[in-house]
Design a protein around this motif. Structure first.
Motif, PDB file in Angstrom:
ATOM      1  N   UNK A 198      13.245  -4.916 -16.359  1.00 21.60           N
ATOM      2  CA  UNK A 198      11.989  -4.494 -15.993  1.00 21.60           C
ATOM      3  C   UNK A 198      11.223  -5.379 -16.698  1.00 21.60           C
ATOM      4  N   UNK A 199      10.059  -5.834 -16.194  1.00 24.35           N
ATOM      5  CA  UNK A 199       8.869  -6.342 -16.718  1.00 24.35           C
ATOM      6  C   UNK A 199       7.462  -5.934 -16.084  1.00 24.35           C
ATOM      7  N   UNK A 200       6.540  -5.685 -16.993  1.00 23.51           N
ATOM      8  CA  UNK A 200       5.150  -5.202 -16.610  1.00 23.51           C
ATOM      9  C   UNK A 200       4.146  -6.205 -17.380  1.00 23.51           C
ATOM     10  N   UNK A 201       3.373  -6.549 -16.350  1.00 25.53           N
ATOM     11  CA  UNK A 201       2.206  -7.662 -16.868  1.00 25.53           C
ATOM     12  C   UNK A 201       0.887  -7.292 -16.668  1.00 25.53           C
ATOM     13  N   UNK A 202       0.120  -6.935 -17.383  1.00 26.31           N
ATOM     14  CA  UNK A 202      -1.254  -6.627 -17.141  1.00 26.31           C
ATOM     15  C   UNK A 202      -2.389  -7.627 -17.727  1.00 26.31           C
ATOM     16  N   UNK A 203      -3.213  -7.895 -16.619  1.00 28.58           N
ATOM     17  CA  UNK A 203      -4.473  -8.954 -16.929  1.00 28.58           C
ATOM     18  C   UNK A 203      -5.644  -8.040 -16.594  1.00 28.58           C
ATOM     19  N   UNK A 204      -6.250  -8.390 -17.764  1.00 28.92           N
ATOM     20  CA  UNK A 204      -7.797  -7.831 -17.886  1.00 28.92           C
ATOM     21  C   UNK A 204      -8.843  -9.179 -18.182  1.00 28.92           C
ATOM     22  N   UNK A 205      -9.849  -9.058 -17.245  1.00 29.98           N
ATOM     23  CA  UNK A 205     -10.742 -10.348 -17.426  1.00 29.98           C
ATOM     24  C   UNK A 205     -12.021  -9.755 -17.147  1.00 29.98           C
ATOM     25  N   UNK A 206     -13.019 -10.274 -18.098  1.00 29.66           N
ATOM     26  CA  UNK A 206     -14.535  -9.681 -18.052  1.00 29.66           C
ATOM     27  C   UNK A 206     -15.278 -10.951 -17.842  1.00 29.66           C
TER      28      UNK A 206
END
Length: 424
Positions: free
Chosen positions: A253-261
């Motif tokens: 399993x892999x989870x990748x979160x991207x947050x950009x402002x």
């Protein structure tokens, strides 16, 4: 007092006996490394000379090595040296990592287009990615990329990227469509921090300019025909990764979160926020099967603008839907496929696959219930082939044919999709 001394003596003898029986590492030897530097490999391993022999640490080190672009496979052996000391042999099979990039295609305006580049995914033998490309699609584009995950230490790395991208892109407003020349010039610096084998964070800043120039199509008084914007993008990425690789097979399993402002100063666009998370689940089925899944959910600031960030595209989310078909301020996509190896030799593997891609979008300025509107629902299914080099990093040539199962009267009914690397 004599009783306490006796207990202490017995405890001391037990502890001495217990620790005296522990198995220690006399030496760690790396075999099979030709381009990859042995000193680098040893620097990222938990297993080190003088440490207690720990099979769990060895297993984690093997997982870490198999994730490196430079290594296609790794395993370990333990041999007795003397007394309670053992030698650990780590055997690796290297990938070829100096990869040329050549793509040729024609645009919607029948412009002969090509992309030429080269990347080394093990530059200097230290797991550094370095390279760039030049692209002509009627306009000139180029990029230079540098990424060194272990540049500063085992945990700290650095990525530096520069891009000057130009392309003709469709923009959608209402039922109208216009083609614009899009030009993005960016400079990006990211810090890379590996918390441990499973957790990693990247963070940094991207300074860029965007230019939109009208080419053809519909016009609207509210949509400028020329737009020149200077922006700053603050980026944060969190990765949770338990994937284990065995050549072309993946498990875990892999989870990748991207947050950009994005910060911008202009009268047409406000500062905006965008975030999305990719969830991956892979399951090995039997000796030759692999079930692969990707779920993506993302939202951005919900401005009513044709420049919405989430794109509906063949090469990104739904195979068969077409190129840059639509845009939105929210995205929900689920991809699932079964891969089955039909040919497997030392250097080449061929996989067949059956897939289903489902997606829905929130319209710019719309509401969350847009995700459930029939016109926004897309469902494609199909079959494909993978030709996989087991000795060259990411050398998977894929071809898929996807056909629509919903809304066949509106939009693409299906089509072929080509690419390099697995779709996800």
């Amino acid at each position: 007092m004599a009783y306490k001394n006796l207990l202490f003596f017995l405890f001391f003898c037990f502890a001495t006996s217990f620790y005296g029986q522990k198995e220690f590492i006399a030496d760690v030897k790396i075999q099979g490394a030709e381009k990859t530097r042995i000193a680098f490999i040893k620097s990222i391993l938990t297993t080190k000379k003088g440490n207690v022999l720990d099979s769990l640490s060895l297993e984690k080190d093997i997982v870490l090595l198999k994730r490196l672009p430079a290594i296609s496979h790794a395993y370990y052996q333990v041999f007795h040296s003397h007394e309670n000391a053992y030698n650990v042999f780590i055997n690796i099979e290297e990938n070829f990592t100096l990869i040329p990039e050549v793509n040729i295609w024609t645009t919607t305006n029948n412009v002969f287009s090509y992309k030429l580049g080269v990347y080394d995914y093990n530059f200097l033998g230290r797991n550094i990615t370095f390279g760039g490309y030049y692209q002509f699609n009627g306009f000139d584009s180029y990029a230079i990329n540098f990424k060194a995950e272990n540049l500063l230490s085992k945990k700290w790395g650095l990525a530096v990227n520069h891009q000057n991208w130009k392309s003709e892109e469709p923009l959608y407003f209402g039922d109208k469509t216009a083609n614009y020349l899009y030009n993005n010039v960016s400079f990006e610096v990211l810090a890379l921090y590996q918390i441990n084998l499973e957790h990693q964070i990247d963070f940094g800043v991207n300074l860029f300019s965007e230019k939109y120039s009208y080419i053809s199509g519909a016009t609207d008084p509210s949509i400028p025909q020329n737009l020149d914007l200077n922006k700053a993008l603050l980026k944060f990425v969190y990765l949770y990764n338990t994937l284990d690789y065995y050549y072309q097979y993946v498990n875990g399993f892999k989870s990748q979160l991207f947050v950009q402002y994005v910060v911008t100063e202009n009268d047409f666009q406000n500062d905006f926020f965008i975030a999305w998370n990719d969830f991956f689940y892979y399951k090995r089925l039997g000796e030759k099967g692999n079930w692969a899944n990707r779920l993506r959910f993302g939202l951005s600031s919900n401005a009513e603008t044709p420049f919405a960030p989430f794109a509906l595209d063949n090469n990104v989310n739904l195979r068969g839907v077409g190129i840059l078909v639509d845009r939105g301020t929210g995205s929900f996509v689920f991809n699932s496929e079964y891969r089955h190896t039909i040919f497997d030799k030392k250097w080449l593997a061929i996989q067949s696959n059956v897939f289903t891609d489902f997606g829905s979008w929130r319209n710019p300025g719309g509401k969350l219930n847009d995700f459930f509107q029939n016109k926004n629902l897309k469902l494609y299914s199909g079959v494909g082939l993978r030709f996989i080099s087991k000795k060259i990093y990411n050398a998977t040539f894929r071809i898929d044919y996807g056909f629509s199962l919903l809304n066949r009267k509106n939009g693409s009914k299906g089509g072929l999709v080509f690419g390099i690397g697995q779709y996800f």
